[in-house]
Design an enzyme around this catalytic site. Structure first.
Site, mmCIF file in Angstrom:
data_model
loop_
_atom_site.group_PDB
_atom_site.id
_atom_site.type_symbol
_atom_site.label_atom_id
_atom_site.label_comp_id
_atom_site.label_asym_id
_atom_site.label_seq_id
_atom_site.Cartn_x
_atom_site.Cartn_y
_atom_site.Cartn_z
ATOM 1 N N ASP A 18 0.294 -3.150 12.048
ATOM 2 C CA ASP A 18 0.767 -3.540 10.706
ATOM 3 C C ASP A 18 1.148 -5.023 10.719
ATOM 4 O OD1 ASP A 18 2.509 -1.923 8.138
ATOM 5 O OD2 ASP A 18 2.641 -4.081 8.510
ATOM 6 N N ASP B 220 4.741 -6.002 9.387
ATOM 7 C CA ASP B 220 5.817 -5.627 10.322
ATOM 8 C C ASP B 220 5.823 -6.547 11.545
ATOM 9 O OD1 ASP B 220 6.856 -3.609 8.809
ATOM 10 O OD2 ASP B 220 5.728 -2.013 9.798
ATOM 11 N N ARG C 54 0.841 -1.195 0.000
ATOM 12 C CA ARG C 54 0.000 0.000 0.000
ATOM 13 C C ARG C 54 0.867 1.231 0.000
ATOM 14 N NH1 ARG C 54 -4.804 0.473 4.238
ATOM 15 N NH2 ARG C 54 -3.080 0.852 5.655
ATOM 16 N N THR D 163 -1.314 7.467 -0.623
ATOM 17 C CA THR D 163 -2.600 7.326 -1.328
ATOM 18 C C THR D 163 -3.404 6.127 -0.841
ATOM 19 O OG1 THR D 163 -1.670 5.860 -3.010
ATOM 20 C CG2 THR D 163 -1.505 8.247 -3.425
HETATM 21 C C1 PRP Z 1 -1.168 -4.765 4.335
HETATM 22 C C2 PRP Z 1 -1.974 -6.042 4.423
HETATM 23 C C3 PRP Z 1 -2.766 -5.999 3.146
HETATM 24 C C4 PRP Z 1 -3.037 -4.524 2.982
HETATM 25 C C5 PRP Z 1 -4.448 -4.243 3.413
HETATM 26 O O1 PRP Z 1 -0.073 -4.940 3.503
HETATM 27 O O2 PRP Z 1 -1.193 -7.191 4.563
HETATM 28 O O3 PRP Z 1 -2.082 -6.521 2.025
HETATM 29 O O4 PRP Z 1 -2.113 -3.845 3.823
HETATM 30 O O5 PRP Z 1 -4.770 -2.928 3.190
HETATM 31 P P1 PRP Z 1 -5.826 -2.490 2.075
HETATM 32 O O6 PRP Z 1 -7.008 -3.363 2.233
HETATM 33 O O7 PRP Z 1 -6.103 -1.049 2.415
HETATM 34 O O8 PRP Z 1 -5.168 -2.618 0.723
HETATM 35 P P2 PRP Z 1 1.031 -3.778 3.301
HETATM 36 O O9 PRP Z 1 0.667 -2.945 2.115
HETATM 37 O O10 PRP Z 1 1.259 -3.065 4.583
HETATM 38 O O11 PRP Z 1 2.294 -4.606 2.849
HETATM 39 P P3 PRP Z 1 3.149 -5.702 3.654
HETATM 40 O O12 PRP Z 1 2.295 -6.935 3.759
HETATM 41 O O13 PRP Z 1 4.338 -5.893 2.783
HETATM 42 O O14 PRP Z 1 3.497 -5.139 5.012
HETATM 43 N N1 URA Z 2 -2.599 -3.242 6.797
HETATM 44 C C1 URA Z 2 -2.226 -3.694 8.029
HETATM 45 O O1 URA Z 2 -1.254 -4.437 8.165
HETATM 46 N N2 URA Z 2 -2.966 -3.292 9.086
HETATM 47 C C2 URA Z 2 -4.034 -2.493 8.964
HETATM 48 O O2 URA Z 2 -4.675 -2.173 9.981
HETATM 49 C C3 URA Z 2 -4.387 -2.028 7.686
HETATM 50 C C4 URA Z 2 -3.646 -2.433 6.623
#
Ligand code: PRP
Ligand code: URA
Length: 209
Positions: A200, A203, A104, A108
């Site tokens: 997150d 993380d 994400r 944005t």
């Molecule tokens: C997180 C999560 C989803 C997304 C959800 O990933 O694992 O993929 O956010 O958010 P959304 O429904 O608003 O798209 P992130 O983009 O943080 O990446 P990561 O898994 O690499 O930490």
């Molecule tokens: N992605 C995450 O990992 N946590 C949230 O709460 C939203 C998006």
């Protein structure tokens, strides 16, 4: 319209209570995510169709059940979805695994694609897309769109925590995709995080930040 199923099994709910806690460290967080995925997979695959087949036991001929039709695939959305793969494969060990890389954009909140590698016969498989978090729904809807563009038609989405906003977006964009959820939370905050959520997920699984 798709099925939206909240999996309220007591073990799933108990383990979600553990991953929400700030004090749960990466080792336990990873373990719990994997166990929740396993339990959710067990529940979600309840819908798979069976057929009768005649076999021989050491004693006589008989009719038994076997899974009908399509083979399975698990497609985690990187990174956090990776945490659910092992648990899924504990239940469906013959499934193939594809990967879709999306993150994400923090400004944005739109998903940015960086990787896609799927099993060659993915379009002939029943696919379970997995990601612990469904927030705005941007990542899940984009990942499913990528699968559809590659000819995949039988798609399910599995997440551990979902915001109402993400569920609504999924139903609007992909009304044909069933959604399995561990817990439906209250709303998104101004930064697009799920409230109360767990922070997150990526993380916390990988110990980054
Ligand atoms: C997180 C999560 C989803 C997304 C959800 O990933 O694992 O993929 O956010 O958010 P959304 O429904 O608003 O798209 P992130 O983009 O943080 O990446 P990561 O898994 O690499 O930490
Ligand atoms: N992605 C995450 O990992 N946590 C949230 O709460 C939203 C998006």
């Amino acid at each position: 319209m798709s099925v939206v199923k909240v999996m309220d099994h007591p073990l799933i709910q108990h383990k979600i209570g553990i991953i929400r806690r700030t004090e749960t460290g990466s080792k336990d967080f990873r373990q719990m995510i994997s166990e929740i995925a396993m339990l959710m997979c067990y529940e979600a695959t309840r819908e798979l169709k069976l057929e009768d087949v005649e076999i021989e036991t050491p004693i006589c001929k008989t009719t038994v059940k076997q899974l009908q039709g399509k083979k399975l695939a698990v497609v985690p959305i990187l990174r956090a979805g990776l945490g659910m793969v092992e648990g899924m494969l504990n239940i469906i060990p013959a499934a193939k695994v594809g990967h879709i890389g999306l993150y994400r954009d923090p400004e944005t909140l739109n998903p940015v694609e960086y990787f896609c590698k799927l099993p060659a016969d993915c379009s002939e498989r029943e696919v379970y897309v997995v990601d612990p978090m469904l927030a705005t729904g941007g990542s899940a809807t984009a990942a499913i769109q990528m699968l559809k563009e590659k000819g995949v038609r039988n798609i399910h989405f599995m997440c551990i925590i979902a915001a109402p906003e993400g569920i609504a977006k999924m139903q609007e964009v992909h009304p044909d995709v069933d959604i399995y959820i561990g817990a439906k939370d209250e709303h998104l905050n101004d930064h697009g995080y799920i409230v109360p959520g767990l922070g997150d997920a990526g993380d916390r699984i990988f110990g980054t930040k």
